[in-house]
Design an enzyme around this catalytic site. Structure first.
Site, PDB file in Angstrom:
ATOM      1  N   PHE A  91       0.815  -1.222   0.000  1.00 52.33           N
ATOM      2  CA  PHE A  91       0.000   0.000   0.000  1.00 52.33           C
ATOM      3  C   PHE A  91       0.850   1.274   0.000  1.00 52.33           C
ATOM      4  O   PHE A  91       2.052   1.234   0.197  1.00 52.33           O
ATOM      5  CB  PHE A  91      -1.061   0.004   1.079  1.00 52.33           C
ATOM      6  CG  PHE A  91      -0.643  -0.004   2.529  1.00 52.33           C
ATOM      7  CD1 PHE A  91      -1.602  -0.181   3.505  1.00 52.33           C
ATOM      8  CD2 PHE A  91       0.676   0.177   2.943  1.00 52.33           C
ATOM      9  CE1 PHE A  91      -1.272  -0.176   4.851  1.00 52.33           C
ATOM     10  CE2 PHE A  91       1.019   0.185   4.273  1.00 52.33           C
ATOM     11  CZ  PHE A  91       0.034   0.009   5.239  1.00 52.33           C
ATOM     12  N   GLU A  92       0.165   2.395  -0.306  1.00 50.10           N
ATOM     13  CA  GLU A  92       0.810   3.705  -0.517  1.00 50.10           C
ATOM     14  C   GLU A  92       1.832   3.646  -1.649  1.00 50.10           C
ATOM     15  O   GLU A  92       2.870   4.302  -1.611  1.00 50.10           O
ATOM     16  CB  GLU A  92       1.448   4.214   0.782  1.00 50.10           C
ATOM     17  CG  GLU A  92       0.410   4.550   1.848  1.00 50.10           C
ATOM     18  CD  GLU A  92       0.990   5.349   3.000  1.00 50.10           C
ATOM     19  OE1 GLU A  92       2.019   6.028   2.795  1.00 50.10           O
ATOM     20  OE2 GLU A  92       0.416   5.305   4.097  1.00 50.10           O
ATOM     21  N   GLY A  93       1.526   2.864  -2.672  1.00 46.47           N
ATOM     22  CA  GLY A  93       2.405   2.719  -3.827  1.00 46.47           C
ATOM     23  C   GLY A  93       3.237   1.455  -3.693  1.00 46.47           C
ATOM     24  O   GLY A  93       4.027   1.345  -2.763  1.00 46.47           O
TER      25      GLY A  93
END
Length: 590
Positions: free
Chosen positions: A421-423
């Site tokens: 997550f978050e890239g």
């Protein structure tokens, strides 16, 4: 006496005789006038340059904020340390009780980064990251509940909201009366944010009609404030950001997702069915949604990085205690070389990860205009360092590590999501490489144009070609290159030389790859990955050197023997990785 010192004394004598400043003082005055927030430390590495002023001296928190932080950390320890059994129960139930979330509110953990004028603590990015680190030592789901609210949920309001929006929403967000969520990802849109299908149509009165679905929304089950990104397809841009309240007609929240890890954290879908958004709830400028989303994620990554450091410290403590207490063949397993190696590597990785997240937090707090690459590096390096550390801690625990009655397996499950997550780390590696190469590529294009146009505009053309020739000569011979050796104590000179050498090697290979592939570089992901890995090792290594150098200055060499060993070990390991990565750009088994 060296020739340099003789010349320096001559300059001093001349300056005193004339009542002026010597050249060194003049250079220092010029340097102090430079706006350090303009440049990107990592992008400079792709040009073969280490901008010393971005790394040295290593940043230190202001005393007043440090004291407030100390009080907050003590409160966190006191509140969370007795709850180990609760956290296991929350994980099995897949939820945090409302009374527990209310206790987090009472501690003020939802107002960490909200300015004091709105009822928050007004912490800097660095102090906030340190709070997430501390809470992560006890429970990843707790850290995520707090962090998703501040790092991404309401960060857009803080960065891009107007005065009226902040006055309306921040007081309740600071107290925890309102919890925030970040709504970007969709069933068909993950890292490719440009493929978002949730749409907002502008109405005649300036309001918006929002429809679509968002997935994997942290805190979605109880959030009342959503930062939502939707396609607007206007001349100003394709995406826009909106502030949406959960109580509005048409907003609905799905059931909690059943996840591998961070199970106690509330993750849901959020749907929007013709939701009417007032015109004043447009966040930032219309059509600038993609920029806003990326700015939020970049700005919030020190929270995730800090959480990883906290998890690593918890694992090191568990593994060290297990190694000391567990006996095999008549002695503690801590006495065996293979166990020592594991704990030593965990310690080196943790020290490096903490150095990076501290440095990136400093960049954000100092107002750096471009530190997205540095933030991406902190996310990639720290999440993977945590994953290695958790794995080794479980291995040291042996069979116990695999049993649910011990914390290892839960920490392992909780840690896996960080690389997604978050890239995703794959996307971020490509982003690091492409961002670093972009300016180099633009520079090369300018050089090529000058070469073709040299007779039409000889002064401009020859000037740029001369600049390029000087840069290439610097890369090949190191003539005229600023050396960071002067910024580190003698005990770390050899390590500084390693990073100077491979900074030049990165620049050379970037030049080679761009010339070879040109615009097709976008499809050469394995080459970009290797350049990205090299830049990660360079940046992390320089952060470690800066941190240890500062400690030696504040204490003494004798008091920093452990830190010096860590810096030397990380540097040697980075050297081998960088050498292999750069060699395999051209010679590989791909």
């Amino acid at each position: 006496m060296s020739l340099e010192s003789v010349e320096s004394e001559k300059e001093d004598a001349t300056a005193k005789a004339s009542g002026g400043k010597n050249k060194k003082e003049e250079r220092n005055a010029e340097d102090s006038a430079v706006d350090l927030t303009e440049g990107s430390p990592v992008k400079s590495l792709f040009f073969g340059q280490i901008d010393e002023e971005h790394f040295f001296p290593f940043p230190k928190m202001e005393e007043e904020e440090a004291e407030t932080l100390r009080i907050v950390l003590e409160s966190i320890d006191k509140f969370l340390s007795p709850r180990a059994e609760d956290f296991r129960a929350y994980d099995e139930a897949g939820a945090q009780p409302q009374e527990y979330i209310d206790s987090l509110k009472e501690l003020g953990l939802f107002g960490l980064i909200v300015p004091e004028e709105y009822g928050g603590l007004g912490f800097s990015n660095s102090a906030y990251s340190r709070v997430i680190q501390q809470s992560s030592r006890f429970d990843a789901s707790t850290a995520l509940t707090i962090g998703a609210h501040s790092s991404i949920g309401m960060k857009g309001l803080l960065l891009f909201g107007n005065d009226e929006q902040k006055a309306q929403y921040l007081p309740d967000l600071a107290s925890g009366k309102s919890i925030a969520s970040f709504c970007l990802t969709e069933p068909g849109s993950g890292s490719d944010a440009a493929s978002i299908t949730t749409n907002a149509k502008k109405n005649a009165d300036g309001s918006w009609s929002l429809s679509g679905e968002k997935i994997w929304i942290t805190n979605g089950a109880f959030a009342s404030f959503f930062t939502v990104f939707a396609r607007t397809d206007t001349e100003a841009g394709k995406l826009s950001a909106f502030i949406v309240e959960a109580s509005w007609p048409g907003v609905s929240v799905g059931p909690k997702e059943q996840k591998l890890g961070i199970r106690a954290s509330a993750t849901t879908t959020v749907s929007f069915d013709n939701v009417q958004i007032p015109a004043e709830n447009l966040l930032g400028e219309q059509g600038k949604g993609f920029k806003i989303a990326m700015e939020i994620l970049n700005n919030g990554r020190t929270g995730l990085g800090g959480g990883c450091v906290g998890g690593m410290k918890a694992c090191i403590a568990l593994a060290s205690r297990q190694a000391a207490e567990r006996k095999q063949f008549g002695k503690p397993i801590a006495d065996y070389g293979l166990i020592k190696e594991k704990i030593a590597q965990m310690t080196v990785d943790c020290y490096a990860a903490e150095s990076v997240v501290t440095m990136v937090g400093h960049y954000i707090d100092s107002g750096y205009k471009d530190c997205s690459v540095e933030a991406a590096i902190s996310k990639v390096f720290n999440t993977e360092a945590l994953w290695r550390t958790v794995n080794e801690a479980l291995q040291i625990a042996g069979g116990n590590g695999y049993m649910k009655e011990y914390p290892y397996e839960r920490v392992l499950r909780d840690s896996r999501i960080n690389m997604i997550f978050e890239g995703t780390n794959e996307i971020l590696r490509l982003y690091i490489a492409l961002s670093g190469m972009k300016d180099v590529g633009s520079y090369l294009k300018s050089v090529m144009r000058s070469a073709g146009d040299i007779f039409n505009h000889p002064i401009k053309g020859f000037g740029l070609l001369s600049e390029y020739a000087t840069m290439r000569l610097t890369q090949i011979t190191s003539v005229g290159r600023d050396k960071i050796v002067s910024a580190v104590p003698s005990e770390l000179e050899n390590e500084a030389l390693i990073f100077e050498k491979y900074t030049l090697e990165l620049a050379r290979m970037t030049d080679v790859v761009l010339r070879r592939h040109g615009e097709n570089i976008i499809g050469k992901q394995l080459a970009m990955k290797r350049l990205s890995e090299t830049s990660i090792d360079l940046f992390v290594g320089l952060c470690v050197l800066a941190r240890v150098s500062k400690l030696i200055q504040e204490k003494s060499v004798a008091q920093c023997e452990q830190e010096i060993r860590i810096a030397k070990l990380f540097s040697q390991q980075a050297k081998r990785r960088m050498n292999q990565n750069l060699r395999r750009v051209l010679k590989n088994e791909d």
